[in-house]
Write a protein that holds these residues in place. Structure first.
Motif, mmCIF file in Angstrom:
data_model
loop_
_atom_site.group_PDB
_atom_site.id
_atom_site.type_symbol
_atom_site.label_atom_id
_atom_site.label_comp_id
_atom_site.label_asym_id
_atom_site.label_seq_id
_atom_site.Cartn_x
_atom_site.Cartn_y
_atom_site.Cartn_z
ATOM 1 N N ALA A 3 92.212 100.613 -26.872
ATOM 2 C CA ALA A 3 92.949 101.724 -26.609
ATOM 3 C C ALA A 3 93.959 101.115 -25.409
ATOM 4 O O ALA A 3 95.135 101.763 -25.651
ATOM 5 C CB ALA A 3 92.213 102.812 -25.990
ATOM 6 N N TRP A 4 93.649 100.339 -24.478
ATOM 7 C CA TRP A 4 94.517 99.874 -23.578
ATOM 8 C C TRP A 4 95.681 99.052 -24.335
ATOM 9 O O TRP A 4 96.969 99.203 -23.862
ATOM 10 C CB TRP A 4 93.819 98.868 -22.499
ATOM 11 C CG TRP A 4 93.104 99.796 -21.542
ATOM 12 C CD1 TRP A 4 91.498 99.551 -21.214
ATOM 13 C CD2 TRP A 4 93.548 100.554 -20.516
ATOM 14 N NE1 TRP A 4 91.412 100.533 -20.428
ATOM 15 C CE2 TRP A 4 92.166 101.221 -19.840
ATOM 16 C CE3 TRP A 4 94.837 100.990 -20.205
ATOM 17 C CZ2 TRP A 4 92.544 102.037 -18.769
ATOM 18 C CZ3 TRP A 4 94.877 102.002 -19.115
ATOM 19 C CH2 TRP A 4 93.741 102.469 -18.508
ATOM 20 N N ASN A 5 95.246 98.237 -25.228
ATOM 21 C CA ASN A 5 96.592 97.847 -26.094
ATOM 22 C C ASN A 5 97.684 98.703 -26.604
ATOM 23 O O ASN A 5 98.769 98.455 -26.572
ATOM 24 C CB ASN A 5 96.006 96.684 -26.934
ATOM 25 C CG ASN A 5 95.178 95.499 -26.207
ATOM 26 O OD1 ASN A 5 95.464 95.053 -25.350
ATOM 27 N ND2 ASN A 5 94.190 95.109 -27.279
ATOM 28 N N ARG A 6 96.864 99.726 -27.170
ATOM 29 C CA ARG A 6 97.771 100.723 -27.895
ATOM 30 C C ARG A 6 98.559 101.538 -26.683
ATOM 31 O O ARG A 6 99.559 101.915 -27.035
ATOM 32 C CB ARG A 6 96.767 101.751 -28.673
ATOM 33 C CG ARG A 6 96.595 100.955 -30.072
ATOM 34 C CD ARG A 6 95.820 101.679 -30.975
ATOM 35 N NE ARG A 6 94.575 101.865 -30.841
ATOM 36 C CZ ARG A 6 93.658 102.903 -30.567
ATOM 37 N NH1 ARG A 6 94.656 104.205 -30.625
ATOM 38 N NH2 ARG A 6 92.491 103.193 -30.086
ATOM 39 N N ILE A 7 98.068 101.827 -25.788
ATOM 40 C CA ILE A 7 98.547 102.551 -24.547
ATOM 41 C C ILE A 7 99.792 101.555 -24.164
ATOM 42 O O ILE A 7 100.969 101.908 -24.004
ATOM 43 C CB ILE A 7 97.831 102.934 -23.364
ATOM 44 C CG1 ILE A 7 96.687 104.117 -23.855
ATOM 45 C CG2 ILE A 7 98.518 103.495 -22.224
ATOM 46 C CD1 ILE A 7 95.677 104.341 -22.828
ATOM 47 N N GLY A 8 99.418 100.462 -23.826
ATOM 48 C CA GLY A 8 100.631 99.339 -23.498
ATOM 49 C C GLY A 8 101.700 99.176 -24.458
ATOM 50 O O GLY A 8 102.828 99.247 -24.069
ATOM 51 N N LEU A 9 101.153 99.127 -25.720
ATOM 52 C CA LEU A 9 102.501 98.995 -26.924
ATOM 53 C C LEU A 9 103.193 100.342 -26.959
ATOM 54 O O LEU A 9 104.529 100.392 -26.946
ATOM 55 C CB LEU A 9 101.801 98.940 -28.031
ATOM 56 C CG LEU A 9 102.723 98.541 -29.251
ATOM 57 C CD1 LEU A 9 103.793 97.178 -28.936
ATOM 58 C CD2 LEU A 9 101.909 98.313 -30.618
ATOM 59 N N THR A 10 102.811 101.509 -26.708
ATOM 60 C CA THR A 10 103.404 102.696 -26.556
ATOM 61 C C THR A 10 104.405 102.846 -25.552
ATOM 62 O O THR A 10 105.274 103.228 -25.610
ATOM 63 C CB THR A 10 102.357 103.865 -26.601
ATOM 64 O OG1 THR A 10 101.609 103.889 -27.739
ATOM 65 C CG2 THR A 10 103.111 105.408 -26.514
ATOM 66 N N ILE A 11 103.796 102.385 -24.392
ATOM 67 C CA ILE A 11 104.676 102.421 -23.045
ATOM 68 C C ILE A 11 105.857 101.273 -23.432
ATOM 69 O O ILE A 11 107.035 101.713 -23.180
ATOM 70 C CB ILE A 11 103.764 101.827 -21.867
ATOM 71 C CG1 ILE A 11 102.935 102.694 -21.380
ATOM 72 C CG2 ILE A 11 104.883 101.590 -20.628
ATOM 73 C CD1 ILE A 11 101.860 102.253 -20.525
ATOM 74 N N LEU A 12 105.551 100.157 -23.996
ATOM 75 C CA LEU A 12 106.670 99.355 -24.121
ATOM 76 C C LEU A 12 107.598 99.722 -25.008
ATOM 77 O O LEU A 12 109.240 99.694 -24.941
ATOM 78 C CB LEU A 12 106.245 97.781 -24.741
ATOM 79 C CG LEU A 12 107.116 96.779 -24.944
ATOM 80 C CD1 LEU A 12 107.976 96.313 -23.694
ATOM 81 C CD2 LEU A 12 106.476 95.544 -25.590
ATOM 82 N N LEU A 13 107.442 100.120 -26.462
ATOM 83 C CA LEU A 13 108.157 100.475 -27.282
ATOM 84 C C LEU A 13 108.861 101.836 -26.989
ATOM 85 O O LEU A 13 109.985 102.058 -27.072
ATOM 86 C CB LEU A 13 107.395 100.658 -28.495
ATOM 87 C CG LEU A 13 106.709 99.532 -29.370
ATOM 88 C CD1 LEU A 13 105.695 99.879 -30.571
ATOM 89 C CD2 LEU A 13 108.016 98.578 -29.634
ATOM 90 N N GLY A 14 108.107 102.779 -26.375
ATOM 91 C CA GLY A 14 108.732 104.028 -25.774
ATOM 92 C C GLY A 14 109.731 104.080 -24.785
ATOM 93 O O GLY A 14 111.016 104.598 -24.867
ATOM 94 N N ALA A 15 109.425 102.799 -23.719
ATOM 95 C CA ALA A 15 110.605 102.670 -22.880
ATOM 96 C C ALA A 15 111.820 102.103 -23.449
ATOM 97 O O ALA A 15 112.922 102.446 -23.069
ATOM 98 C CB ALA A 15 109.880 101.863 -21.696
ATOM 99 N N VAL A 16 111.685 101.070 -24.328
ATOM 100 C CA VAL A 16 112.794 100.522 -24.832
ATOM 101 C C VAL A 16 113.539 101.338 -25.651
ATOM 102 O O VAL A 16 114.826 101.521 -25.391
ATOM 103 C CB VAL A 16 112.311 99.224 -25.600
ATOM 104 C CG1 VAL A 16 113.463 98.648 -26.331
ATOM 105 C CG2 VAL A 16 111.790 98.151 -24.760
ATOM 106 N N ALA A 17 113.016 102.152 -26.291
ATOM 107 C CA ALA A 17 113.526 103.263 -27.281
ATOM 108 C C ALA A 17 114.298 104.370 -26.720
ATOM 109 O O ALA A 17 115.411 104.590 -26.667
ATOM 110 C CB ALA A 17 112.749 103.878 -28.454
ATOM 111 N N LEU A 18 113.521 104.956 -25.548
ATOM 112 C CA LEU A 18 114.112 105.944 -24.622
ATOM 113 C C LEU A 18 115.162 105.442 -23.676
ATOM 114 O O LEU A 18 115.956 106.186 -23.323
ATOM 115 C CB LEU A 18 112.964 106.678 -23.952
ATOM 116 C CG LEU A 18 112.180 107.449 -24.938
ATOM 117 C CD1 LEU A 18 111.043 108.025 -23.999
ATOM 118 C CD2 LEU A 18 112.773 108.343 -25.928
#
Length: 134
Positions: free
Chosen positions: A99-114
């Motif tokens: 889950a920590w990896n998935r949370i981190g990936l969501t943060i990274l991809l979401g931040a870049v996209a947004l």
């Protein structure tokens, strides 16, 4: 960086390299530094929650200050991810393995996209936004 319309006088937090570094880069570095398995879930929970909250609040403040388009989206996103990190770290939200990896990936991809897509499509600043104060 260009200033906030219409006055040309910049109130954009991102126009100040030191302020942008303190409010966005330092928290991002803290998240990256604690992403490894050497840090316990308690430390990771505290650091990620605090770092994301700082970035989210800074984005919302910047949206109000100068109408920076991506800040209207990244502010709520970072605050939501702070809540997810806190709830997962406190074992109140069950997200399965890695889950920590998935949370981190969501943060990274979401931040870049947004950060990138809205300003490419709409522009840097909200039209008709006026500076408050000064």
């Amino acid at each position: 960086m260009e200033g906030c319309p219409p006055s040309g006088k910049s109130r954009d937090i991102l126009a100040s390299p030191w302020l942008a570094f303190a409010l966005f880069c330092v928290p991002a570095i803290a998240i990256a530094a604690t992403a490894g398995s050497t840090f316990s879930g308690g430390w990771r929970t505290a650091v990620w929650t605090a770092a994301l909250a700082i970035m989210g609040i800074a984005c919302l403040a910047n949206a109000v200050r100068c109408g920076r388009v991506h800040c209207y989206l990244t502010g709520p996103f970072f605050l939501l991810m702070a809540v997810v990190s806190l709830l997962y770290g406190l074992k109140l939200l069950h997200l399965g393995t890695n889950a920590w990896n998935r949370i981190g990936l969501t943060i990274l991809l979401g931040a870049v996209a947004l950060c990138c897509l809205p300003e490419m499509l709409i522009g840097k600043y909200r039209r008709g936004h006026t500076d408050h104060g000064t």
